[in-house]
Design an enzyme around this catalytic site. Structure first.
Site, PDB file in Angstrom:
ATOM      1  N   TYR A 109       0.858  -1.187   0.000  1.00 19.18           N
ATOM      2  CA  TYR A 109       0.000   0.000   0.000  1.00 19.18           C
ATOM      3  C   TYR A 109       0.891   1.232   0.000  1.00 19.18           C
ATOM      4  O   TYR A 109       1.884   1.297   0.736  1.00 19.18           O
ATOM      5  CB  TYR A 109      -0.896   0.018   1.241  1.00 19.18           C
ATOM      6  CG  TYR A 109      -1.764   1.258   1.346  1.00 19.18           C
ATOM      7  CD1 TYR A 109      -2.995   1.328   0.706  1.00 19.18           C
ATOM      8  CD2 TYR A 109      -1.343   2.374   2.079  1.00 19.18           C
ATOM      9  CE1 TYR A 109      -3.794   2.466   0.790  1.00 19.18           C
ATOM     10  CE2 TYR A 109      -2.125   3.515   2.157  1.00 19.18           C
ATOM     11  CZ  TYR A 109      -3.354   3.549   1.513  1.00 19.18           C
ATOM     12  OH  TYR A 109      -4.125   4.673   1.597  1.00 19.18           O
ATOM     13  N   GLU A 197      -3.387   7.705  -4.027  1.00 20.09           N
ATOM     14  CA  GLU A 197      -3.260   6.370  -3.423  1.00 20.09           C
ATOM     15  C   GLU A 197      -3.034   5.308  -4.495  1.00 20.09           C
ATOM     16  O   GLU A 197      -3.722   5.281  -5.508  1.00 20.09           O
ATOM     17  CB  GLU A 197      -4.534   6.055  -2.642  1.00 20.09           C
ATOM     18  CG  GLU A 197      -4.580   4.653  -2.032  1.00 20.09           C
ATOM     19  CD  GLU A 197      -5.920   4.360  -1.397  1.00 20.09           C
ATOM     20  OE1 GLU A 197      -6.076   4.636  -0.191  1.00 20.09           O
ATOM     21  OE2 GLU A 197      -6.835   3.869  -2.110  1.00 20.09           O
TER      22      GLU A 197
END
Length: 386
Positions: A109, A197
């Site tokens: 992530y 993101e």
């Protein structure tokens, strides 16, 4: 402003961040052609809506043949997809992304986000990327690593390298990962993002880094200098009332309560919602008519508030500085007559020409309750609604 995954990947490619080959289609008949173009034995068909949790909701499907690509696209296009983020009403799928399937070895992530409390950009990364990142953040916060970026200096390469070590990135891929992090930060700054993101950032079996999914949020106040981002706007994904309000220069956000609010100034609007909550009520919206609203704007604001079936009463809270209270009062009276007001209305006017405004409301002989303070107004509208 939010954008779709395929649009986010277009931006990433412009900033040298590697992404899988993919083509977006809006009609199932184009899916077969797209599958041939990306030249892959396996493909994934991904619903394009402004929401996370698409995979768990059945919005991402793997196809093992060209025919499956077409049938999956037919199944998804036009369907309403309900995820944990859309609410029960869901969102209609108007486009799907046909993308090559990657041989995933490991998921990570990676994100930049604006921390409003600290007034800093924060780099966030984890060795546990994928669909359950929220659960990991809650149950295993030690697996979430952060770097706080000094706004005067910007992101330093050593910070990006430290993140790589913290998430146990393989040594031979650290330099490539650092480049991705630095490029993503450049994108965040240049495009005035509030969120950038990549989830997941994957390592393939071929030792290649790829941004398998991406999400961007942008500061709408900066879109005047990012016209290329504004072109990505998809009004079909936006709340109809919020979209209508923007056409009239009004700041409107739908909420879940039953007390409509019309206020001038964002700070006063927040205070109005707070005091309604404090006395046990629930605001139905945030609506700021601005500091120089016209009678027409006030009338439009009323119509937008009343278009929400949940609204059982309205609280108008105006402080007249630049704005004159008599203008607001005329707008309120005319709007009430035009729409045939059937719900309780409480009005508090304070400031420039407030006495004249109150006089206009009283002479209207409409069922409008005038109050002198915010407390009195909040209590009164809650009482009337209940």
């Amino acid at each position: 402003m939010n954008i779709h995954e395929y649009q986010a990947k277009d931006i990433l490619k412009n900033y040298r961040v590697p992404v899988p080959n993919g083509i977006v289609v809006y009609d199932a008949k184009d899916a077969e052609r797209a599958a041939w173009q990306i030249k892959t034995d396996l493909a994934v068909v991904k619903a394009q809506i402004h929401s996370g949790g698409r995979g768990k909701a059945g919005g991402i499907k793997t196809a093992r043949s060209i025919d499956e690509v077409k049938s999956n696209a037919q199944e998804l296009l036009g369907k309403t997809l309900v995820t944990n983020q859309t609410g029960p009403s869901g969102k209609k799928i108007n486009a799907v992304l046909i993308e090559e399937v990657c041989n995933i070895n490991k998921e990570y992530y990676l994100a930049f986000i604006l921390d409003r409390e600290l007034s800093q950009i924060v780099l966030i990364a984890s060795s546990e990327g994928g669909m359950d990142i929220e659960e990991i953040a809650e149950k295993n916060p030690n697996k979430i690593h952060k770097e706080f970026i000094n706004p005067l200096i910007g992101l330093s390469e050593f910070q990006a390298r430290r993140i790589c070590f913290n998430i146990n990135m393989p040594t031979d891929l650290i330099n490539d990962t650092v480049n991705i992090i630095m490029d993503l930060y450049q994108c965040f700054i240049e495009k005035d993002c509030t969120l950038a993101e990549i989830n997941p950032l994957v390592i393939t079996e071929e030792k290649q880094l790829l941004a398998l999914d991406a999400k961007f949020n942008f500061d709408e106040n900066s879109l005047f200098r990012n016209k290329d981002i504004l072109e990505y706007r998809d009004i079909t994904e936006e709340n109809e009332k919020e979209l209508e309000a923007s056409k009239h220069g009004l700041s409107y956000i739908s909420l879940d309560g039953n007390i409509g609010c019309m206020v001038n100034g964002a700070g006063l609007a927040m205070s109005t919602m707070d005091i309604i909550k404090y006395y046990g009520g629930e605001p139905a919206n945030f609506l700021d008519v601005g500091g120089s609203a016209t009678e027409e704007n006030v009338s439009n604001a009323f119509k937008i508030i009343l278009s929400d079936e949940k609204v059982k009463g309205i609280f108008v809270n105006i402080f007249g500085g630049i704005m004159r209270c008599n203008v607001i009062a005329n707008g309120i009276v005319n709007a009430a007559k035009t729409v045939g007001l059937k719900v309780p209305l409480v009005v508090r006017l304070e400031g420039t020409n407030s006495e004249l405004g109150i006089e206009i409301i009283e002479k209207s002989k409409l069922n409008i309750y005038g109050v002198k303070t915010m407390d009195e107004g909040a209590k009164k509208i809650i009482e009337l609604v209940q």
